[in-house]
Design an enzyme around this catalytic site. Structure first.
Site, PDB file in Angstrom:
ATOM      1  N   PRO A   9      14.362   6.385  25.674  1.00 46.11           N
ATOM      2  CA  PRO A   9      14.995   6.383  26.792  1.00 46.11           C
ATOM      3  C   PRO A   9      15.391   7.673  27.285  1.00 46.11           C
ATOM      4  O   PRO A   9      16.291   8.284  26.793  1.00 46.11           O
ATOM      5  CB  PRO A   9      16.026   5.112  26.589  1.00 46.11           C
ATOM      6  CG  PRO A   9      16.480   5.171  25.316  1.00 46.11           C
ATOM      7  CD  PRO A   9      15.212   5.438  24.656  1.00 46.11           C
ATOM      8  N   ASN A  10      15.232   7.529  28.568  1.00 43.92           N
ATOM      9  CA  ASN A  10      15.625   8.798  29.444  1.00 43.92           C
ATOM     10  C   ASN A  10      14.777  10.148  29.110  1.00 43.92           C
ATOM     11  O   ASN A  10      15.085  11.151  30.069  1.00 43.92           O
ATOM     12  CB  ASN A  10      16.939   8.764  29.391  1.00 43.92           C
ATOM     13  CG  ASN A  10      17.757   7.751  29.822  1.00 43.92           C
ATOM     14  OD1 ASN A  10      17.580   6.997  31.042  1.00 43.92           O
ATOM     15  ND2 ASN A  10      18.745   7.273  29.004  1.00 43.92           N
ATOM     16  N   ARG A  17      16.942  16.478  33.906  1.00 48.77           N
ATOM     17  CA  ARG A  17      17.971  15.643  33.142  1.00 48.77           C
ATOM     18  C   ARG A  17      18.961  16.548  32.419  1.00 48.77           C
ATOM     19  O   ARG A  17      18.710  17.400  31.419  1.00 48.77           O
ATOM     20  CB  ARG A  17      17.651  14.568  31.972  1.00 48.77           C
ATOM     21  CG  ARG A  17      18.625  13.972  31.498  1.00 48.77           C
ATOM     22  CD  ARG A  17      18.062  13.110  30.277  1.00 48.77           C
ATOM     23  NE  ARG A  17      19.161  12.529  29.296  1.00 48.77           N
ATOM     24  CZ  ARG A  17      19.101  11.895  28.195  1.00 48.77           C
ATOM     25  NH1 ARG A  17      17.703  12.032  27.707  1.00 48.77           N
ATOM     26  NH2 ARG A  17      19.872  11.364  27.760  1.00 48.77           N
ATOM     27  N   TYR A  22      19.528  19.789  27.730  1.00 45.23           N
ATOM     28  CA  TYR A  22      18.380  19.606  27.303  1.00 45.23           C
ATOM     29  C   TYR A  22      17.421  20.462  27.668  1.00 45.23           C
ATOM     30  O   TYR A  22      16.094  20.300  27.328  1.00 45.23           O
ATOM     31  CB  TYR A  22      17.976  18.000  27.826  1.00 45.23           C
ATOM     32  CG  TYR A  22      18.840  17.048  27.239  1.00 45.23           C
ATOM     33  CD1 TYR A  22      18.686  16.716  25.905  1.00 45.23           C
ATOM     34  CD2 TYR A  22      19.515  15.970  28.078  1.00 45.23           C
ATOM     35  CE1 TYR A  22      19.475  15.660  25.449  1.00 45.23           C
ATOM     36  CE2 TYR A  22      20.356  15.319  27.572  1.00 45.23           C
ATOM     37  CZ  TYR A  22      20.265  15.136  26.075  1.00 45.23           C
ATOM     38  OH  TYR A  22      21.134  14.089  25.850  1.00 45.23           O
ATOM     39  N   ASN A  73      11.591  10.675  18.772  1.00 46.73           N
ATOM     40  CA  ASN A  73      12.838  11.035  19.317  1.00 46.73           C
ATOM     41  C   ASN A  73      13.539   9.780  19.867  1.00 46.73           C
ATOM     42  O   ASN A  73      13.043   9.340  20.829  1.00 46.73           O
ATOM     43  CB  ASN A  73      12.928  12.208  20.446  1.00 46.73           C
ATOM     44  CG  ASN A  73      14.317  12.433  20.632  1.00 46.73           C
ATOM     45  OD1 ASN A  73      14.960  11.906  20.654  1.00 46.73           O
ATOM     46  ND2 ASN A  73      14.369  13.540  21.556  1.00 46.73           N
ATOM     47  N   ALA A  76      18.964   7.512  22.821  1.00 46.67           N
ATOM     48  CA  ALA A  76      20.238   6.843  22.629  1.00 46.67           C
ATOM     49  C   ALA A  76      20.058   5.850  21.430  1.00 46.67           C
ATOM     50  O   ALA A  76      20.858   5.375  20.924  1.00 46.67           O
ATOM     51  CB  ALA A  76      20.435   6.264  23.773  1.00 46.67           C
ATOM     52  N   GLU A  97      12.308  12.553  12.500  1.00 44.51           N
ATOM     53  CA  GLU A  97      13.114  12.321  13.459  1.00 44.51           C
ATOM     54  C   GLU A  97      13.684  13.690  14.423  1.00 44.51           C
ATOM     55  O   GLU A  97      13.785  14.669  13.554  1.00 44.51           O
ATOM     56  CB  GLU A  97      14.486  11.573  13.160  1.00 44.51           C
ATOM     57  CG  GLU A  97      15.685  11.410  14.422  1.00 44.51           C
ATOM     58  CD  GLU A  97      16.732  10.571  13.798  1.00 44.51           C
ATOM     59  OE1 GLU A  97      16.581   9.307  13.394  1.00 44.51           O
ATOM     60  OE2 GLU A  97      17.798  10.906  14.313  1.00 44.51           O
ATOM     61  N   HIS A  99      15.732  15.818  17.730  1.00 41.78           N
ATOM     62  CA  HIS A  99      16.480  15.597  18.982  1.00 41.78           C
ATOM     63  C   HIS A  99      16.518  17.013  19.401  1.00 41.78           C
ATOM     64  O   HIS A  99      16.456  18.224  18.617  1.00 41.78           O
ATOM     65  CB  HIS A  99      17.852  15.471  18.379  1.00 41.78           C
ATOM     66  CG  HIS A  99      18.006  14.066  17.775  1.00 41.78           C
ATOM     67  ND1 HIS A  99      17.953  12.943  18.481  1.00 41.78           N
ATOM     68  CD2 HIS A  99      18.242  13.779  16.610  1.00 41.78           C
ATOM     69  CE1 HIS A  99      18.007  11.773  17.770  1.00 41.78           C
ATOM     70  NE2 HIS A  99      18.257  12.270  16.624  1.00 41.78           N
ATOM     71  N   ARG A 106      27.806  17.344  19.314  1.00 40.55           N
ATOM     72  CA  ARG A 106      28.413  16.732  20.554  1.00 40.55           C
ATOM     73  C   ARG A 106      29.325  15.317  20.313  1.00 40.55           C
ATOM     74  O   ARG A 106      30.083  15.483  19.353  1.00 40.55           O
ATOM     75  CB  ARG A 106      26.942  16.007  21.127  1.00 40.55           C
ATOM     76  CG  ARG A 106      26.071  17.304  21.706  1.00 40.55           C
ATOM     77  CD  ARG A 106      24.746  16.803  22.179  1.00 40.55           C
ATOM     78  NE  ARG A 106      25.092  16.054  23.457  1.00 40.55           N
ATOM     79  CZ  ARG A 106      24.308  15.148  24.261  1.00 40.55           C
ATOM     80  NH1 ARG A 106      23.044  15.225  23.704  1.00 40.55           N
ATOM     81  NH2 ARG A 106      24.539  14.841  25.025  1.00 40.55           N
TER      82      ARG A 106
HETATM   83  C1  DQA Z   1      18.786  13.369  22.307  1.00 36.94           C
HETATM   84  C2  DQA Z   1      20.245  13.053  21.776  1.00 36.94           C
HETATM   85  C3  DQA Z   1      20.567  11.761  22.013  1.00 36.94           C
HETATM   86  O1  DQA Z   1      21.818  11.558  21.772  1.00 36.94           O
HETATM   87  C4  DQA Z   1      20.589  11.283  23.506  1.00 36.94           C
HETATM   88  O2  DQA Z   1      21.078   9.949  23.547  1.00 36.94           O
HETATM   89  C5  DQA Z   1      19.211  11.548  24.045  1.00 36.94           C
HETATM   90  C6  DQA Z   1      18.544  12.600  23.486  1.00 36.94           C
HETATM   91  C7  DQA Z   1      18.234  14.541  22.092  1.00 36.94           C
HETATM   92  O3  DQA Z   1      17.006  14.900  22.078  1.00 36.94           O
HETATM   93  O4  DQA Z   1      18.922  15.345  21.961  1.00 36.94           O
HETATM   94  O5  DQA Z   1      18.949  10.850  24.947  1.00 36.94           O
HETATM   95  O6  DQA Z   1      17.897  12.489  21.486  1.00 36.94           O
END
Ligand code: DQA
Length: 148
Positions: A9-10, A17, A22, A73, A76, A97, A99, A106
């Protein structure tokens, strides 16, 4: 070799964003770079981004029959999704995985990953390059398991 690249998501909003966290690369440019590196490594990369947990779970279910490994990835969902943890195990594929940000620098609620324990490893904090690192590690691991 076929690799599934999954983004949660997002992440479709990358580029605009929270760029201070990011960066300014778009998801399209990140996916293009992963596909290009995959081609160099002899791996075909299929990509799906979804904001919906169920769509990500379903994609892992399909990948069990069609792919050799997963770069994910979970965004959230990393921090809350038992369903994705279970789907990663159920698909039986090696997964890495990734990020963009270093989740351990964080908020405290980002320090726990429910999904990392279902993966062979985690890359966090290297921005878009983390996806390339994840792909390279995954391809190497698949080859090692195949004995080549
Ligand atoms: C994320 C880190 C997550 O905590 C966050 O909710 C994201 C992006 C990252 O790529 O740094 O949406 O996965």
């Amino acid at each position: 070799m076929k690799i599934l690249l999954l983004n949660g998501p997002n992440l479709a909003l990358l580029g605009t964003r929270e760029p201070q966290i990011y960066g300014t690369d778009t998801l399209d440019s990140i996916v293009a770079a992963v596909k290009a590196r995959g081609a160099e490594l002899g791996a075909e990369v299929a990509h799906l981004q979804s904001d919906a947990e169920g769509a990500l779970v379903a994609a892992l279910g399909r990948a069990a029959r069609t792919c050799d490994g997963v770069v994910i990835n979970p965004a959230a969902y990393t921090h809350c999704s038992v369903a994705l943890h279970d789907a990663l195990l159920a698909c039986g594929l090696p997964a890495v995985e990734v990020h963009l940000s270093n989740v351990y620098r964080r908020e405290g609620y980002r320090h726990e990953s429910l999904t990392a324990g279902a993966c062979i490893g985690q890359v966090t904090g290297f921005g878009p390059y983390g996806y390339i690192m994840a792909l390279e590690a995954l391809v190497r691991e698949i080859r090692r398991r195949e004995g080549r």
